[in-house]
Design an enzyme around this catalytic site. Structure first.
Site, PDB file in Angstrom:
ATOM      1  N   CYS A   1     -15.389 -65.065 123.146  1.00  0.00           N
ATOM      2  CA  CYS A   1     -16.406 -65.651 124.017  1.00  0.00           C
ATOM      3  C   CYS A   1     -17.503 -64.647 124.362  1.00  0.00           C
ATOM      4  O   CYS A   1     -17.213 -63.564 124.869  1.00  0.00           O
ATOM      5  CB  CYS A   1     -15.743 -66.146 125.301  1.00  0.00           C
ATOM      6  SG  CYS A   1     -16.906 -66.677 126.574  1.00  0.00           S
TER       7      CYS A   1
ATOM      8  N   THR B   1     -12.878 -71.465 132.519  1.00  0.00           N
ATOM      9  CA  THR B   1     -13.730 -70.558 131.750  1.00  0.00           C
ATOM     10  C   THR B   1     -13.296 -69.097 131.862  1.00  0.00           C
ATOM     11  O   THR B   1     -12.643 -68.695 132.823  1.00  0.00           O
ATOM     12  CB  THR B   1     -15.194 -70.673 132.219  1.00  0.00           C
ATOM     13  OG1 THR B   1     -15.290 -70.251 133.592  1.00  0.00           O
ATOM     14  CG2 THR B   1     -15.712 -72.091 132.087  1.00  0.00           C
TER      15      THR B   1
ATOM     16  N   TRP C   1      -7.900 -72.090 128.012  1.00  0.00           N
ATOM     17  CA  TRP C   1      -7.621 -70.922 127.181  1.00  0.00           C
ATOM     18  C   TRP C   1      -6.139 -70.585 127.338  1.00  0.00           C
ATOM     19  O   TRP C   1      -5.558 -70.742 128.419  1.00  0.00           O
ATOM     20  CB  TRP C   1      -8.453 -69.727 127.632  1.00  0.00           C
ATOM     21  CG  TRP C   1      -9.927 -69.885 127.440  1.00  0.00           C
ATOM     22  CD1 TRP C   1     -10.799 -70.491 128.294  1.00  0.00           C
ATOM     23  CD2 TRP C   1     -10.707 -69.415 126.325  1.00  0.00           C
ATOM     24  NE1 TRP C   1     -12.075 -70.441 127.777  1.00  0.00           N
ATOM     25  CE2 TRP C   1     -12.045 -69.779 126.575  1.00  0.00           C
ATOM     26  CE3 TRP C   1     -10.397 -68.721 125.156  1.00  0.00           C
ATOM     27  CZ2 TRP C   1     -13.082 -69.476 125.688  1.00  0.00           C
ATOM     28  CZ3 TRP C   1     -11.418 -68.417 124.272  1.00  0.00           C
ATOM     29  CH2 TRP C   1     -12.741 -68.792 124.537  1.00  0.00           C
TER      30      TRP C   1
ATOM     31  N   TYR D   1     -26.952 -72.160 121.994  1.00  0.00           N
ATOM     32  CA  TYR D   1     -26.141 -73.330 122.333  1.00  0.00           C
ATOM     33  C   TYR D   1     -27.005 -74.581 122.424  1.00  0.00           C
ATOM     34  O   TYR D   1     -26.569 -75.679 122.055  1.00  0.00           O
ATOM     35  CB  TYR D   1     -25.409 -73.097 123.662  1.00  0.00           C
ATOM     36  CG  TYR D   1     -24.207 -72.188 123.532  1.00  0.00           C
ATOM     37  CD1 TYR D   1     -22.945 -72.714 123.320  1.00  0.00           C
ATOM     38  CD2 TYR D   1     -24.342 -70.805 123.606  1.00  0.00           C
ATOM     39  CE1 TYR D   1     -21.835 -71.901 123.187  1.00  0.00           C
ATOM     40  CE2 TYR D   1     -23.244 -69.970 123.467  1.00  0.00           C
ATOM     41  CZ  TYR D   1     -21.990 -70.521 123.263  1.00  0.00           C
ATOM     42  OH  TYR D   1     -20.902 -69.699 123.123  1.00  0.00           O
TER      43      TYR D   1
END
Length: 307
Positions: A44, A111, A77, A175
């Site tokens: 990430c 996140t 995750w 993105y």
């Protein structure tokens, strides 16, 4: 962009960074060596920032780190890189568990990066811009002796403007291209991205780093996008006007940072590719991970020393 706003600070309710405003209207937690665990993922770019800054400042001995694997499902995750798929400090299989330990009905995305309180095993914050900011300003007593000045006062105002443009047009810009839902949205995003990339190419033609002769937080924030560009964003996100390797200043600059201690060792190209090409099923429904590009070029001479 709606994150847990808590901050970890040296003084309750206050920040040491007077430029950004010392008085805080968010919950604060005390700076305590050994109390917190940075949960990140090498895949990430937002988490990669925190890993790099932790390295540059020498905070490895006071803030532990757990790394999630590169792929995840819609829930969270996961710690599938660890033996048994369990983080050895938190005892969790999923980062989601740390969020639920504090907010049982946490409604938003799970996140990385996230700072987790080791004793309670509950998330403290996932507000990634402030995590690296506070690593610098609030943990100063624990920096290594030769730690770089990532937020130099003499160019702070300009640096904030540079970082703002990098965030909106480059970090988020790729993105915006990749997740565009229409041709017009994509075309507009593509044009915005490359306007910013050309601006960066020009800026870095005559200066070694974004703010001059020394590495700053701005460089960390740009690097994590550049290092993923040719491997992922060029093809997967259709940011394909050209590759970073075809832009002399940006390519030399990116290699310069990659070869600087604290940067390159945080990069795992296989994890990066696995994350984007496997997790983004709507963009890459086959889940096929490309074999290229050749990553050995990152260690070739950059020639930036003379700038």
């Amino acid at each position: 962009m709606n994150y847990i706003p808590d901050r970890i600070t040296a003084e309750p309710g206050r920040s040491r960074d007077t430029f950004a405003g010392a008085e805080l209207d968010v919950p604060t937690w005390p700076v305590e060596p050994g109390r917190y665990r940075l949960v990140a993922a090498a895949a990430c770019p937002w988490a990669n920032r925190a890993i790099i800054v932790r390295n540059l400042l020498g905070l490895q001995g006071v803030i532990s780190m757990g790394l999630a694997g590169p792929t995840h499902d819609v829930r969270s995750w996961t710690f599938d890189l660890d033996p048994g798929g369990v983080d050895p400090v938190l005892g969790y299989e999923r980062l989601q568990q740390a969020y639920f330990a504090r907010y049982p009905d946490y409604p938003r995305g799970i996140t990385v990066p996230a700072m987790v309180d080791v004793e309670s095993k509950a998330v403290v914050t996932n507000d990634f811009p402030w995590i690296t900011h506070d690593f610098f300003f609030e943990w100063r007593e624990h920096h290594r002796e030769d730690a770089p000045d990532l937020w130099p006062a003499e160019c702070r105002e300009e640096m904030e403007e540079v970082m703002r443009r990098i965030f909106t047009e480059v970090n988020n810009g790729v993105y915006r291209c990749g997740f565009a839902g229409s041709q017009k949205a994509y075309d507009d995003a593509y044009d915005r991205l490359w306007t910013a990339m050309d601006w960066l190419e020009e800026r870095l033609t005559h200066r070694r780093y974004l703010m001059g002769e020394s590495i700053t937080e701005a460089d960390v924030r740009l690097f994590t996008t550049l290092v993923r560009f040719d491997a992922v964003y060029h093809g997967h996100f259709k940011c394909n006007r050209n590759k970073i390797t075809e832009m002399p200043a940006l390519w030399g600059y990116a290699r310069d940072l990659y070869q600087t201690p604290g940067f390159g060792e945080t990069i795992d190209f296989e994890q990066i590719k696995a994350h984007y090409y496997v997790v983004h099923e709507d963009i890459n429904p086959t889940g096929i991970i490309p074999k290229g590009p050749d990553t050995s070029v990152w260690t070739t001479p950059h020639g930036r020393d003379s700038l």
